[in-house]
Scaffold this motif. Sequence first.
Motif, short mmCIF file in Angstrom:
data_model
loop_
_atom_site.label_atom_id
_atom_site.label_comp_id
_atom_site.label_asym_id
_atom_site.label_seq_id
_atom_site.Cartn_x
_atom_site.Cartn_y
_atom_site.Cartn_z
N ALA A 171 0.84 -1.21 0.00
CA ALA A 171 0.00 0.00 0.00
C ALA A 171 0.87 1.26 0.00
N ALA A 172 1.96 1.23 0.77
CA ALA A 172 2.85 2.41 0.80
C ALA A 172 3.46 2.63 -0.59
N LYS A 173 3.85 1.53 -1.25
CA LYS A 173 4.42 1.65 -2.60
C LYS A 173 3.40 2.21 -3.59
N ARG A 174 2.11 1.94 -3.34
CA ARG A 174 1.05 2.45 -4.23
C ARG A 174 0.66 3.89 -3.89
N GLY A 175 1.34 4.50 -2.92
CA GLY A 175 1.10 5.92 -2.62
C GLY A 175 0.01 6.14 -1.59
N CYS A 176 -0.36 5.11 -0.85
CA CYS A 176 -1.36 5.28 0.22
C CYS A 176 -0.68 5.83 1.47
N ARG A 177 -1.51 6.43 2.35
CA ARG A 177 -1.02 6.85 3.67
C ARG A 177 -1.35 5.71 4.63
N VAL A 178 -0.32 5.04 5.13
CA VAL A 178 -0.54 3.75 5.80
C VAL A 178 -0.24 3.84 7.30
N SER A 179 -1.15 3.29 8.08
CA SER A 179 -0.92 3.11 9.52
C SER A 179 -1.09 1.64 9.86
N ILE A 180 -0.21 1.14 10.72
CA ILE A 180 -0.38 -0.22 11.25
C ILE A 180 -0.73 -0.09 12.73
N VAL A 181 -1.82 -0.76 13.12
CA VAL A 181 -2.22 -0.77 14.54
C VAL A 181 -1.98 -2.19 15.06
N SER A 182 -1.19 -2.30 16.12
CA SER A 182 -0.80 -3.64 16.57
C SER A 182 -0.84 -3.75 18.08
N GLY A 197 12.60 -7.72 14.27
CA GLY A 197 11.35 -6.96 14.34
C GLY A 197 11.62 -5.46 14.40
N ALA A 198 12.65 -5.07 15.18
CA ALA A 198 12.98 -3.64 15.29
C ALA A 198 13.45 -3.10 13.94
N GLU A 199 14.19 -3.91 13.19
CA GLU A 199 14.66 -3.47 11.88
C GLU A 199 13.49 -3.38 10.87
N VAL A 200 12.57 -4.33 10.98
CA VAL A 200 11.39 -4.28 10.11
C VAL A 200 10.61 -2.99 10.40
N LEU A 201 10.48 -2.65 11.68
CA LEU A 201 9.79 -1.41 12.05
C LEU A 201 10.51 -0.21 11.44
N ARG A 202 11.84 -0.19 11.58
CA ARG A 202 12.60 0.95 11.06
C ARG A 202 12.35 1.11 9.55
N ARG A 203 12.31 -0.01 8.84
CA ARG A 203 12.14 0.09 7.38
C ARG A 203 10.72 0.52 7.00
N HIS A 204 9.75 0.08 7.76
CA HIS A 204 8.39 0.58 7.49
C HIS A 204 8.33 2.09 7.73
N GLN A 205 8.91 2.52 8.84
CA GLN A 205 8.85 3.96 9.14
C GLN A 205 9.61 4.76 8.08
N ALA A 206 10.72 4.20 7.60
CA ALA A 206 11.50 4.90 6.56
C ALA A 206 10.69 5.04 5.27
N ASN A 207 9.69 4.16 5.11
CA ASN A 207 8.83 4.24 3.92
C ASN A 207 7.52 4.96 4.21
N GLY A 208 7.48 5.67 5.33
CA GLY A 208 6.35 6.54 5.60
C GLY A 208 5.19 5.89 6.35
N VAL A 209 5.34 4.64 6.78
CA VAL A 209 4.27 3.95 7.50
C VAL A 209 4.32 4.36 8.98
N THR A 210 3.16 4.66 9.55
CA THR A 210 3.09 5.00 10.98
C THR A 210 2.66 3.76 11.75
N PHE A 211 3.38 3.47 12.83
CA PHE A 211 3.11 2.25 13.59
C PHE A 211 2.54 2.63 14.96
#
Length: 436
Positions: A171-182, A197-211
């Motif tokens: 979704a982030a690659k398609r230009g959506c504004r993405v939030s993950i709720v966990s 897991g911490a590295e996966v989080l870092r990469r999501h955040q680097a791609n604009g995803v809010t966790f």
Amino acid sequence: MAATEALPATGAGALIVGASMAGLRSAESLRRHGFTGPIRVLGAEQHAPYNRPPLSKELLSTEGQGHADVAFPLRASLGEVEWMLGRHATALDPHARTVTDDTGAVHAFDGLVIATGLRPKPLPIDSHGLGGIHRLRTVDDAVGLRDALRPGANVVILGSGFIGCEIAATAAKRGCRVSIVSQSAIPLERAVGPLLGAEVLRRHQANGVTFFPRASLFSLVGDPDVERVVLDTGVMLECDVLVVAVGSDPNTEWLTGSGLDVADGVLVNGALQAITTEAAALPHVLAAGDVARYANPLFDEVPRRVEHWNLPTETGKRAGQVLAAQLAGDPAVAAEVATRPFAPLPSFWSDQYDMHLLAFGMTYLADRSELVAGALDDEGVVEYFRGDQLVGVCGLGMRSVVQSYRSRFAASAAPAGTAPAASAPSASPAASAPAP
Ligand SMILES: Cc1cc2nc3c(=O)[nH]c(=O)nc-3n(C[C@H](O)[C@H](O)[C@H](O)COP(=O)(O)OP(=O)(O)OC[C@H]3O[C@@H](n4cnc5c(N)ncnc54)[C@H](O)[C@@H]3O)c2cc1C
């Protein structure tokens, strides 16, 4: 564990319920092991068997892709198979050896493979009939979700397991504004532990995803479609698309009243023969794929359901082999085949952004993990231990290093002298899902 007596064949042949990967692999294996009788496959979806991993990756990101792009080839060696698609099994009578479907038709069998897989868990709160809420298991789900992932759409993903994380990346690659709720502190916490897991989080955040960690859904706002979600932490998020990715439940309701132990999937022995609630093994009723719960002697004697792509193949091959021997009618051969050790090495992979994760073993059994090669902000390999026992390995990149663990793993994962040789995954998952 006692086995009930094998019943004589009637000529009804083999019935497989679930027209997906495990069902197809079971049919192929029946043929490979010499079964020439009738094979019928009953499947709830309208589609012939197809591969699910692309549903959260290539198919979700590529306009125009559909079932034809993910369908499994039906090999000539499969011979004649009757596909009964778009029909749900509703009941099993293991003693009469019949399955009933939702049209009321009764299907007799000499041998049955249950391969009904999983379905996503539902939204944990009342949706009040709002639109814009998605789940992802089938190709139809994926096409519907892809249409909703428009650039600029506010996408909220509930759950941070593999499917939630992969949808977030797509979704982030398609230009959506993405939030993950966990409910977890980091993504993939159970599957890959704190380091990766911490590295996966870092990469999501680097791609604009809010966790949003340690949070769950409190309520939904909108009419007729969801417009906002309110979290139990008090946060309110704009939401055009809500994706529910909070795990899966086994499709076993149709087995209620059959006498099988379906407390969490279909309990089976090492021959994949179903176990009844009275602890008897049924030699003519087997289960394969995500729906089966079995002990893997590579690790311990605890029966588990394992939801990785290589296991429908491993269990399908095993189920077909055992059932073909059973249906051949020589009790001594059937008994010998059924007692052969079964210890498949689980394997999974995941692609998110430029990140390729590949793992062997059961990483989630670990009580500690250790980076043993590379650096996680680039490429690295993490080993997983339960006490001193190596129970898994996962690489971020470094695929050849991770692949080298297959043989090492079989030797080190179980106490000396107790484990049979692990069967290596039938095909490298990475081979069908090349790293980006
Ligand atoms: C979106 C997605 C992405 C994935 N990505 C990865 C990945 O990257 N790596 C990885 O290792 N694994 C991945 N997986 C997991 C992998 O795809 C599964 O392990 C595999 O599909 C399981 O196959 P199966 O045949 O056991 O069950 P399923 O694929 O669930 O098939 C079961 C079939 O049975 C049918 N059925 C259910 N009930 C009935 C009934 N009563 N009567 C008749 N038919 C019935 C269902 O409709 C379905 O067609 C992914 C899964 C999904 C959903």
